[in-house]
Design a protein around this motif. Sequence first.
Motif, PDB file in Angstrom:
ATOM      1  N   MET A   1       0.896  -1.172  -0.080  1.00 43.24           N
ATOM      2  CA  MET A   1      -0.142   0.070   0.022  1.00 43.24           C
ATOM      3  C   MET A   1       0.860   1.201   0.013  1.00 43.24           C
ATOM      4  SD  MET A   1      -1.085  -0.007   4.042  1.00 43.24           S
ATOM      5  CE  MET A   1      -1.388  -1.777   4.181  1.00 43.24           C
ATOM      6  N   TRP A   2       0.215   2.327  -0.254  1.00 45.17           N
ATOM      7  CA  TRP A   2       0.947   3.623  -0.410  1.00 45.17           C
ATOM      8  C   TRP A   2       0.216   4.371   0.957  1.00 45.17           C
ATOM      9  CZ3 TRP A   2       5.047   4.247  -2.658  1.00 45.17           C
ATOM     10  CH2 TRP A   2       5.363   3.582  -3.910  1.00 45.17           C
TER      11      TRP A   2
ATOM     12  N   ASN B   1      -3.452   4.678  -0.109  1.00 41.07           N
ATOM     13  CA  ASN B   1      -3.787   4.586  -1.492  1.00 41.07           C
ATOM     14  C   ASN B   1      -4.500   5.604  -2.208  1.00 41.07           C
ATOM     15  OD1 ASN B   1      -2.484   2.158  -1.555  1.00 41.07           O
ATOM     16  ND2 ASN B   1      -4.106   0.765  -1.184  1.00 41.07           N
TER      17      ASN B   1
ATOM     18  N   MET C   1      -1.020  -3.109  -5.823  1.00 43.11           N
ATOM     19  CA  MET C   1      -0.425  -1.988  -4.981  1.00 43.11           C
ATOM     20  C   MET C   1      -0.511  -0.707  -5.860  1.00 43.11           C
ATOM     21  SD  MET C   1       3.326  -1.326  -3.074  1.00 43.11           S
ATOM     22  CE  MET C   1       3.796   0.000  -2.419  1.00 43.11           C
TER      23      MET C   1
ATOM     24  N   GLY D   1      -3.462   3.078  -6.438  1.00 43.22           N
ATOM     25  CA  GLY D   1      -4.409   3.843  -5.781  1.00 43.22           C
ATOM     26  C   GLY D   1      -4.769   4.922  -6.821  1.00 43.22           C
TER      27      GLY D   1
END
Length: 332
Positions: free
Chosen positions: A109-110, A122, A189, A191
Motif C-alpha cells: 500500500m501507499w 492508496n 499496490m 491507488g
Amino acid sequence: MNRLQFWPQSASAAATEVDHLFIALLVVSFLVLGLVFGLMIYFGTKYRAGSTADRSDEHLKSWRWEVAWTTVTLLMFLALFFWGGDLYARLYRPPPNALDIYIVGKQWMWKAQHADGQAEINELHVPVGRPVRLVMTSQDVIHSFYVPAFRLKHDVLPGRYEMLWLEATVAGTYPLFCAEFCGTDHSRMGGRIVVMAPAAYERWLAARGPSSTMAQQGEALFRQLGCSGCHGANSTVRAPPLEGLYGRPVPLQGGGTVIADDQYIRDSILLPKSQIAAGYAAVMPSFAGQIEEEDVLKLTAYLRSLATAAPPPENPPPENAPPENTPTRAPR
Ligand code: CUA
C-alpha cells in the motif's frame, strides 16, 4: 466511454514537456533511421549486380560528406541530450515554496501523510497549480511511485528519503501504481491521485482535519516512547538537546560534521550507533523494529518544529550555524 488510449492523460506541466521531448526523440530517430535505410535501399537497388548504372565517376572517399553527416547528427543528439538533462535537473529541484507531503510505501500500500496531520492510504489529494514536494521512503522493500499522468516514476527505497516534486495542472483523478516488483500483491499496490482546485483542497483538508498536526503527533510519540526521559531538560542522562537542532551542523565523534536533516534524524533514531554526536556517550537505544517509518516522519516533524527554539545556554550552536529554518540540504 472506454476506448483504447494510445497516449496517457497529461496532468502536469512536466508531463507536457516530457511528451515533447519524447516526440522529438522519436522524430529525430526516425529521420536518421529513414536516411540510413533509405540510402541503403537506394544504392543497393541502383548498384545491384548486373545493373547498368553509371560507375565511371568513382571517388575513393568524400571527407565532406563524412564530416557533414557526423556533425549534423551529433548536434541534433547533443541538443536532445541537453534538453533532457535540463528537464531531469528541473524535475528533481523542487521550488522553495513547495508543499511537503510524506509518502511511505509498504507491502502493499501507499500511505500519505500531510503536514497538518491528515493521513490517507492508496489515495493522495493534491491542489492544482501548486508545487508539491513528495518525501518518500519504504517500510520494507523497494517500491516505485508511478503516476503516468504526471510522467513521474521514482523508486522508493527502504532506509533513505527519496524526493520528487510535481505541479498538477488539471483537476481530476489519476491512477497511481507501484512500478517495482515487490511481492505477491505488487500488481494490486496502487491507488489514485486526486487533483483538486485549491478551494476544494482546503475544504478536503478541513473536513479530514485531525485534531493534531504531524509535529504534534510527533511530540506525543516523543513522550510515549520515552525520548523526553533522556533528551528532556531535566533528565539525568546526558543526551544532546534537540531544540534548535534541525538544519544545523552537528560535529561528530571522530571528526566530521553532518547537517541535522531528515536523513540524519531518521538514522539517529533507527541506527543510533552509526553517527554519534561529539561529546556524548553512545547510549541511545535503537528504535528499529519498534516504530514505523511514519512515526519517524512524525518525530522528525516535531524536531523540525523545534528548529526555531533556542538551544539551552550550556550548549550554544556553532558560530557558523546557517540561518534558522533553512535546511542547507534537502533530504536525499
Ligand atoms: Cu510495491 Cu510493487
